[in-house]
Enzyme design. Sequence first.
Site, PDB file in Angstrom:
ATOM      1  N   GLU A  46       0.864  -1.186   0.000  1.00 52.94           N
ATOM      2  CA  GLU A  46       0.000   0.000   0.000  1.00 52.94           C
ATOM      3  C   GLU A  46       0.903   1.239   0.000  1.00 52.94           C
ATOM      4  O   GLU A  46       1.981   1.226   0.616  1.00 52.94           O
ATOM      5  CB  GLU A  46      -0.859  -0.014   1.283  1.00 52.94           C
ATOM      6  N   ASN A 109      -7.096   6.078  -1.690  1.00 53.04           N
ATOM      7  CA  ASN A 109      -5.968   5.191  -1.400  1.00 53.04           C
ATOM      8  C   ASN A 109      -6.155   4.012  -2.347  1.00 53.04           C
ATOM      9  O   ASN A 109      -7.049   3.180  -2.121  1.00 53.04           O
ATOM     10  CB  ASN A 109      -6.037   4.754   0.079  1.00 53.04           C
ATOM     11  N   LYS A 126      -9.462   1.826  -1.847  1.00 52.72           N
ATOM     12  CA  LYS A 126      -9.657   1.319  -0.498  1.00 52.72           C
ATOM     13  C   LYS A 126     -11.007   1.731   0.078  1.00 52.72           C
ATOM     14  O   LYS A 126     -11.369   2.911   0.090  1.00 52.72           O
ATOM     15  CB  LYS A 126      -8.539   1.849   0.401  1.00 52.72           C
ATOM     16  N   GLU A 144      -6.541   8.728   7.652  1.00 51.58           N
ATOM     17  CA  GLU A 144      -6.973   8.300   6.311  1.00 51.58           C
ATOM     18  C   GLU A 144      -8.371   8.816   5.989  1.00 51.58           C
ATOM     19  O   GLU A 144      -8.658   9.125   4.835  1.00 51.58           O
ATOM     20  CB  GLU A 144      -6.927   6.774   6.190  1.00 51.58           C
ATOM     21  N   CYS A 170      -4.781  -2.944   2.984  1.00 53.82           N
ATOM     22  CA  CYS A 170      -4.530  -2.759   4.404  1.00 53.82           C
ATOM     23  C   CYS A 170      -5.696  -3.074   5.334  1.00 53.82           C
ATOM     24  O   CYS A 170      -6.004  -4.227   5.537  1.00 53.82           O
ATOM     25  CB  CYS A 170      -4.000  -1.347   4.649  1.00 53.82           C
ATOM     26  N   ASN A 195       0.255  -0.832   5.442  1.00 57.20           N
ATOM     27  CA  ASN A 195       1.140   0.010   6.261  1.00 57.20           C
ATOM     28  C   ASN A 195       0.515  -0.037   7.658  1.00 57.20           C
ATOM     29  O   ASN A 195      -0.441   0.708   7.916  1.00 57.20           O
ATOM     30  CB  ASN A 195       1.142   1.469   5.776  1.00 57.20           C
TER      31      ASN A 195
HETATM   32  N1  ING Z   1      -3.322   0.594   8.720  1.00 58.63           N
HETATM   33  C1  ING Z   1      -3.634  -0.213   9.812  1.00 58.63           C
HETATM   34  C2  ING Z   1      -4.290  -1.532   9.465  1.00 58.63           C
HETATM   35  O1  ING Z   1      -3.511  -2.465   9.316  1.00 58.63           O
HETATM   36  C3  ING Z   1      -4.268  -0.393  12.084  1.00 58.63           C
HETATM   37  C4  ING Z   1      -4.394   0.498  10.868  1.00 58.63           C
HETATM   38  C5  ING Z   1      -3.010  -0.649  12.630  1.00 58.63           C
HETATM   39  C6  ING Z   1      -5.399  -0.967  12.609  1.00 58.63           C
HETATM   40  C7  ING Z   1      -2.900  -1.495  13.745  1.00 58.63           C
HETATM   41  C8  ING Z   1      -5.300  -1.808  13.731  1.00 58.63           C
HETATM   42  C9  ING Z   1      -4.045  -2.065  14.294  1.00 58.63           C
HETATM   43  O2  ING Z   1      -5.490  -1.677   9.403  1.00 58.63           O
HETATM   44  C10 ING Z   1      -3.987   0.894   7.575  1.00 58.63           C
HETATM   45  N2  ING Z   1      -3.340   1.678   6.698  1.00 58.63           N
HETATM   46  O3  ING Z   1      -5.134   0.505   7.368  1.00 58.63           O
END
Ligand code: ING
Length: 302
Positions: A46, A109, A126, A144, A170, A195
């Site tokens: 991503e 995204n 996304k 986001e 993601c 990410n």
């Molecule tokens: N990032 C994270 C994801 O993997 C996150 C946000 C991080 C949620 C850690 C829960 C725990 O969902 C993105 N970019 O969606």
Amino acid sequence: ARTITVGAAQLGPIARHDTRRQTVSRLLELMREAHGFRCDLIAYPELALTTFFPRWPIEDEAELDSFYETEMPGPETRPLFEEAARRGIGFSLGFAELVIENGRKRRFNSSILVDKTGRIVGKYRKVHLPGHSDVMDRPGQHLEKRFFEVGDLGFPVWRAFGGILGMCICNDRRWPETYRVMGLQGVEMVLLGYNSPIGLGDPFELDALEPFHNHLVMQSGAYQNATWVVGVAKAGLEEGFNMIGQTCIIAPSGEIVAQCATMGDELIVRKCDLDMGAPYRADIFNFAYHRRIEHYKLITER
Ligand code: ING
């Protein structure tokens, strides 16, 4: 058997001020390595062209726009398409998309699927945007919802590379609906990048379980929909924030068959048999034969 030799190209940190040229040269290096392993396809993470900028409350519009692509391919990314076509290798690429529609800027995204001739055969935007639209009182933001609109393309699948491929991005990987909508379209391989920061201020227990949750959701998505899942991280300590790695290739059985072992740029390769999901779809996950949609209404009504 119908096989795709897949390269999952994990990226280490991308700094806020790294240029597209610097980053594209890293992508090209991984593409050349993948070609050496006779990959048909290389999957990038991503937001593979920039740092994970939604971690900051960027107020200046020109600076915000600098993280988005207004054309794909554009002058900075065209070398990637040309090298791919020269080597006969396809790729999936996550990036921040800026489009002007009816005089209005729209920000997504996004990810694209490019075939071995360098043609874009699929695009995804996304759907599940985690975090907040307002700045929170904590060290790291997750904005986001502020910097992207909810994707408006659904969860499509495409016939490519001899099979049926889909993409998600993601946070999408944490939602069973994501895989099921593609599973109902017969997806055989889902390509996704992530990410995933930890240490943004979540309780320690959640951070400590993030690696487990990361693989749990992708393995269950794969098994429950009899599909391959390729999960590709932007990993490492990026602008002071810990991003999980663990890039992996997961079979329709739910088994992890390849995994990265570093937090930097690293390629893992696996020859994937697209017919491996067939026994699951024929029996245990024969959707037409076993699913009872008359009992599932709440899933789309609430
Ligand atoms: N990032 C994270 C994801 O993997 C996150 C946000 C991080 C949620 C850690 C829960 C725990 O969902 C993105 N970019 O969606």
